[in-house]
Design an enzyme around this catalytic site. Sequence first.
Site: not given
Length: 616
Positions: A205, A245, A549
């Site tokens: 990621d 994220h 996600s």
Amino acid sequence: MRRLVLLSLLGMGACVKDPPTDLVQQEQPVCPDLVVRDASEEPKALANRASARLDLVPVASSGTDTVAEGAQPVIVRFRSKAGMRTAAALRQREDKVKSLGARVKYHWPELDTLALSLTPEAQARLAADPEVLSVSPDRVVRAMDMASGAFVTSAATTPSPLGSTSEYTYGVKMTRAQEVWDPDNQGVLKPGAPNGSGIRVCVIDSGMDVRHPELMAAYVAGKDFIDGDDNPEDKDADGNWGGGHGTHVAGTIVAQLGLHGTVNPNDASLSPEGMVGVAPGAELYVARVLDTSGGGRTTDVMAALKWCHEEVHAHIASLSLGSPDRDDAEEALFQRYFAEGMLSFAASGNGGATATETSRIYPGAYESVVAVGAVDSELKHPEFSQGGDYLDLVAPGVNIYSTYPQGRSPYASLSAGDTFYNSSSFDFVPFEEYEGTLVDCGVGDGLRSCTADAAATCDGFVAYVDRGGDIRFSDKVKNVRSQGARAVIVGNNDPKDDATLAFTLGSAATWPPVTAIPTTLVPTFKGLVGSKVRVGIRGSDYALSTGTSMATPHVAGVAALVWSARPSLTNKQVKEILENSAKHLGEQNGTGRNNVFGYGLVQAKDAVELAQKWVP
């Protein structure tokens, strides 16, 4: 869920007349030193992005991939031939591409594949070589959501055993993960119960905050394929944090019971004890492949996958990222590692409608990867979650509460005297606090909208402005700022937006602290005009976020629970168990699935029970 952009412009379709030219010339800022400057004028301006968002927009690549004028990042596949994987043959292959001016970024001999940077002319020459199978772009991948120095930790992770049931997010409870490791619902990891222990999970990621209190106990090691070092923090070369994220994704899998960072004390709907992941006993490995803008390259994903498999020996890879373009070399690598025992999960995409052959998201759509879509807290299909015949499972993906880089998730603090009031921070505002006299500036539609009040001076005050008036939020704030406002309170005028108050100023600039209050508090604050109020933006270590996600790590975490319950299972068996134990949603077809929910909502308790009696 904050709705960025949608509420950033008020009355866009309305006709806003320009004032007479002579009036524009006469009306100058009262406090020229306080005029808001945009990010290009003030590159070091402190600004933040909202902590809860639905990030559906493709991001640009970092622009650092080319090494010569006109060179482009590409993937070159050679035809497999006997004897072409000897050391001499591999050197000859690299010498061939280097003679065309290429820089070799990665080389996968087992796939007869190289990652290079080449000019279009050199690409054409290479493509004409009979030994070359294909030359294709090193495509951009992006996140699927709407610290300096190396960090070393012990390779042996021990999950925190004691905590509180208030840490159980709706996502954890919907997947029934806590019923596996806390069957008595006491906020304690039951000794001997499966919790992911012994299972290595690799999160590919944007990197993460490796010092987050919730994640340190689970974190073992990391690799940064953007900066080329072993510190996978989500930062650029100047130390600026990215969007958080990867930290959010990692927390959904391994956040610890009983350990927590700084929370937002003003939101009673969130636990003051932080949160816990689906598999708090799992070992966490982090591969950073997305830059601080959320973009990355296929070859970095492939290199990270190889690191996870060959060096980490990960059981599970979780990828909350993707691209609408298929890549043969990437697909071959996922297939190879699936055949060798690793199980990969990836987001199905945020495109919304059922995917066509040209709108699928990869790697989720590869046969060897488990594609994960999203459901909301009511088990309904959110409009953004992309489905199709490649969708395998779904998990919670709307307003998911999880970890965030420490102190980077903004929340508003608004008070008058000893009384605190519910409010919401605007996007892009700084982490600052200011106390001053409250001045009513109407709708903030001019450079003299506050000056009727004697308290509105360049020495500073707090501006109250009403929403509306056919003027953008950003223009309201610019207007009152240029009259001396050091902080701004915006009163909402639409009750349907009271639950979110998800407003944005549109871009980074030298904004003051700005908060929004619901319609129910507007009369109160109009009554406080002339009184002292304090407006502040503070930072917590958690955030709400939405997208496929956020669904993907829920399923990866459940897989870790299943594998820890029965380590002798193969990756194919774990996949079958997840599918066979899922809660069916919607109408099924003959295969036991559908294009909206796949096989259904992943269910940890049922999956673990099935694993314990599974007969291969």
